[in-house]
Write a protein that holds these residues in place. Structure first.
Motif, PDB file in Angstrom:
ATOM      1  N   ASP A  22       5.795  -7.483  -2.603  1.00  0.00           N
ATOM      2  CA  ASP A  22       5.874  -8.948  -2.564  1.00  0.00           C
ATOM      3  C   ASP A  22       5.661  -9.467  -1.145  1.00  0.00           C
ATOM      4  N   ALA A  23       6.307  -8.827  -0.185  1.00  0.00           N
ATOM      5  CA  ALA A  23       6.155  -9.236   1.220  1.00  0.00           C
ATOM      6  C   ALA A  23       4.734  -8.988   1.705  1.00  0.00           C
ATOM      7  N   LEU A  60      -1.110   0.747   1.025  1.00  0.00           N
ATOM      8  CA  LEU A  60      -0.330  -0.472   0.805  1.00  0.00           C
ATOM      9  C   LEU A  60      -1.246  -1.615   0.362  1.00  0.00           C
ATOM     10  N   LEU A  61      -2.393  -1.751   1.020  1.00  0.00           N
ATOM     11  CA  LEU A  61      -3.352  -2.783   0.639  1.00  0.00           C
ATOM     12  C   LEU A  61      -3.855  -2.560  -0.788  1.00  0.00           C
ATOM     13  N   ASP A  66      -3.709  -3.964  -6.560  1.00  0.00           N
ATOM     14  CA  ASP A  66      -3.370  -3.600  -7.942  1.00  0.00           C
ATOM     15  C   ASP A  66      -2.385  -4.604  -8.541  1.00  0.00           C
ATOM     16  N   GLN A  67      -1.417  -5.028  -7.743  1.00  0.00           N
ATOM     17  CA  GLN A  67      -0.428  -5.987  -8.250  1.00  0.00           C
ATOM     18  C   GLN A  67      -1.074  -7.337  -8.542  1.00  0.00           C
ATOM     19  N   VAL A  68      -1.996  -7.756  -7.678  1.00  0.00           N
ATOM     20  CA  VAL A  68      -2.712  -9.013  -7.919  1.00  0.00           C
ATOM     21  C   VAL A  68      -3.554  -8.889  -9.193  1.00  0.00           C
ATOM     22  N   GLU A 123     -11.655   1.574 -12.361  1.00  0.00           N
ATOM     23  CA  GLU A 123     -10.310   1.567 -12.946  1.00  0.00           C
ATOM     24  C   GLU A 123      -9.591   0.249 -12.680  1.00  0.00           C
ATOM     25  N   ARG A 124      -9.763  -0.282 -11.470  1.00  0.00           N
ATOM     26  CA  ARG A 124      -9.102  -1.541 -11.122  1.00  0.00           C
ATOM     27  C   ARG A 124      -9.667  -2.692 -11.945  1.00  0.00           C
TER      28      ARG A 124
END
Length: 196
Positions: A22-23, A60-61, A66-68, A123-124
């Motif tokens: 989130d951060a 991390l990026l 992936d979260q977006v 995959e993304r």
């Protein structure tokens, strides 16, 4: 009786990972070169904790991206792609993904330079492509879209044109409104559909 220590550690680890992502998303979307230290501070964890979950900045990026992507898929699912005319569903899909792309434009632009294998990129995009393919197939089956082009080709064209529209906005050659309209018009022509 209290939960076992291992369960508590796993729950703590999940919370830490979530706070870090989130951060990272929040900070990277406003300051692409923000330090891992600043992300750790914003997440309320140590730098070492960040690296325990994400051994490199690139990882991390990628996890942030992936979260977006997961958020984008959830937004697409929320607009009920199986209801109404396929052309309208296509517009809702584009609108949902466009809103998220606009919200995370700095992050998406920054992560586009990450070295990514074709398999990872495929995959993304797979969850987005699957939803798009279903709309296209439905439109071809009911005669709204020309069925002479393969659905897979139309998915690839749609994703490429959407990326191009985003690049035009990022380069300030088009406004978001102009790019969205150009994307819509181009896709309807390729699909052999008549926009309302």
């Amino acid at each position: 009786m209290s939960p076992p220590p291992a369960r508590n550690r796993r729950a703590d680890a999940r919370r830490s990972r979530s706070a870090i992502l989130d951060a990272a998303i929040r900070l990277l979307n406003s300051q692409p070169e923000v330090s891992v230290e600043a992300i750790a501070t914003a997440a309320g964890v140590t730098r070492q904790t960040v690296y325990a979950h994400f051994p490199s900045r690139d990882q991390l990026l990628a996890a942030a991206l992936d979260q977006v992507t997961e958020e984008t898929v959830a937004a697409m699912d929320a607009v009920e792609l199986d209801s109404g005319p396929a052309a309208d569903a296509l517009l809702r899909l584009l609108d949902a993904s466009g809103r998220l792309a606009g919200r995370y434009s700095v992050l998406l632009q920054h992560t586009s330079s990450l070295p990514v294998s074709k398999e990872d990129d495929h995959e993304r995009h797979a969850p987005v492509a699957d939803r798009l393919r279903k709309v296209i197939q439905r439109g071809q089956a009911n005669g709204e879209f020309d069925d002479r082009l393969a659905p897979g080709w139309l998915v690839a064209v749609t994703i490429s044109l959407a990326h191009t529209a985003g690049e035009e906005v990022d380069a300030r050659r088009m406004s978001e409104t102009e790019a969205a309209e150009a994307l819509r018009t181009s896709l309807f022509r390729v699909f052999g559909a008549t926009p309302d």
